[in-house]
Design a protein around this motif. Structure first.
Motif, PDB file in Angstrom:
ATOM      1  N   ASN A   1       0.930  -1.025  -0.103  1.00 26.26           N
ATOM      2  CA  ASN A   1      -0.068  -0.053  -0.075  1.00 26.26           C
ATOM      3  C   ASN A   1       0.665   1.139  -0.027  1.00 26.26           C
ATOM      4  N   GLN A   2       1.986   1.245   0.830  1.00 26.06           N
ATOM      5  CA  GLN A   2       2.968   2.544   0.727  1.00 26.06           C
ATOM      6  C   GLN A   2       3.460   2.709  -0.532  1.00 26.06           C
ATOM      7  N   ILE A   3       3.786   1.739  -1.419  1.00 22.29           N
ATOM      8  CA  ILE A   3       4.583   1.640  -2.686  1.00 22.29           C
ATOM      9  C   ILE A   3       3.325   2.100  -3.661  1.00 22.29           C
ATOM     10  N   MET A   4       2.140   1.592  -3.440  1.00 21.17           N
ATOM     11  CA  MET A   4       1.167   2.358  -4.489  1.00 21.17           C
ATOM     12  C   MET A   4       0.779   3.351  -4.256  1.00 21.17           C
ATOM     13  N   ASN A   5       0.714   4.068  -2.790  1.00 15.63           N
ATOM     14  CA  ASN A   5       0.291   5.463  -2.542  1.00 15.63           C
ATOM     15  C   ASN A   5       1.407   6.232  -3.258  1.00 15.63           C
ATOM     16  N   ILE A   6       2.656   5.803  -3.257  1.00 15.00           N
ATOM     17  CA  ILE A   6       3.943   6.722  -3.888  1.00 15.00           C
ATOM     18  C   ILE A   6       3.553   6.751  -5.284  1.00 15.00           C
ATOM     19  N   ILE A   7       3.249   5.801  -5.896  1.00 17.01           N
ATOM     20  CA  ILE A   7       2.791   5.603  -7.587  1.00 17.01           C
ATOM     21  C   ILE A   7       1.844   6.280  -7.920  1.00 17.01           C
ATOM     22  N   TYR A   8       0.750   6.389  -6.998  1.00 14.57           N
ATOM     23  CA  TYR A   8      -0.298   7.325  -7.327  1.00 14.57           C
ATOM     24  C   TYR A   8      -0.053   8.620  -7.037  1.00 14.57           C
ATOM     25  N   SER A   9       0.710   9.213  -6.334  1.00 14.33           N
ATOM     26  CA  SER A   9       1.224  10.435  -5.899  1.00 14.33           C
ATOM     27  C   SER A   9       1.803  10.930  -7.089  1.00 14.33           C
TER      28      SER A   9
END
Length: 178
Positions: free
Chosen positions: A29-37
């Motif tokens: 989830n942390q990695i996906m949040n970075i990608i979404y950002s």
């Protein structure tokens, strides 16, 4: 993760390391949040670029197109309101200069046509209504013929200019023996 432990090419056992699934999902989830950002930041940057493009290129281009349409419809007094120092500004200044020069040319051509027409009309009316006596009518008829020739030459010049515009050249190419 499981890794075999070997000794002399024989497997002696395995070492297993594991994490709870919640830790792995949390990292995901942390990695996906970075990608979404990052995607959101890239989209915002693209939107800013689009707005700058619209302001610096599209708006001046619309004004230039409106000016070209005005010129094509015969409104040579129209002034394109683009005041930048880039290529669009240079194009607008050039088109404004062109329209001013065309306006001067049209004024000169209409004056050149109006002068002989006024003379022809005036002398012809004066002959017809008897203002010019019969004994000197030949003099004024010669002036009418001269002005008619002048109009003919002006018309021929305009047709020649039109031919230059259509053909792009006035030279008559031919082969000859030097």
């Amino acid at each position: 993760v499981m890794v075999p432990v070997t000794s002399q090419l024989n497997i002696q056992g395995y070492v297993a390391i594991h994490l709870p699934e919640s830790v792995i999902l949390n990292q995901q989830n942390q990695i996906m949040n970075i990608i979404y950002s990052l995607i959101l930041i890239i989209l915002l940057i693209m939107l800013c670029i689009l707005l700058v493009f619209s302001f610096m290129v599209y708006q001046p281009l619309r004004k230039i197109i409106a000016g070209a349409d005005a010129f094509a419809s015969g409104n040579l007094k129209y002034n394109i309101p683009v005041h930048t120092n880039d290529e669009m500004g240079t194009l607008a200044v050039t088109l404004n200069y062109m329209s001013d020069e065309l306006d001067k040319v049209v004024a000169n051509v209409s004056h050149d046509f109006r002068s002989p027409l006024t003379s022809i009309k005036g002398y012809t009316e004066a002959i017809l209504d008897g203002t010019i006596p019969v004994e000197i009518q030949d003099k004024y008829l010669n002036i009418v013929v001269y002005e008619t020739d002048r109009l003919y030459k002006l018309t021929e010049s305009l047709l020649t200019l039109n031919d230059i515009d259509e053909k792009g050249r006035m030279l008559d190419f031919c082969d000859f023996d030097i």
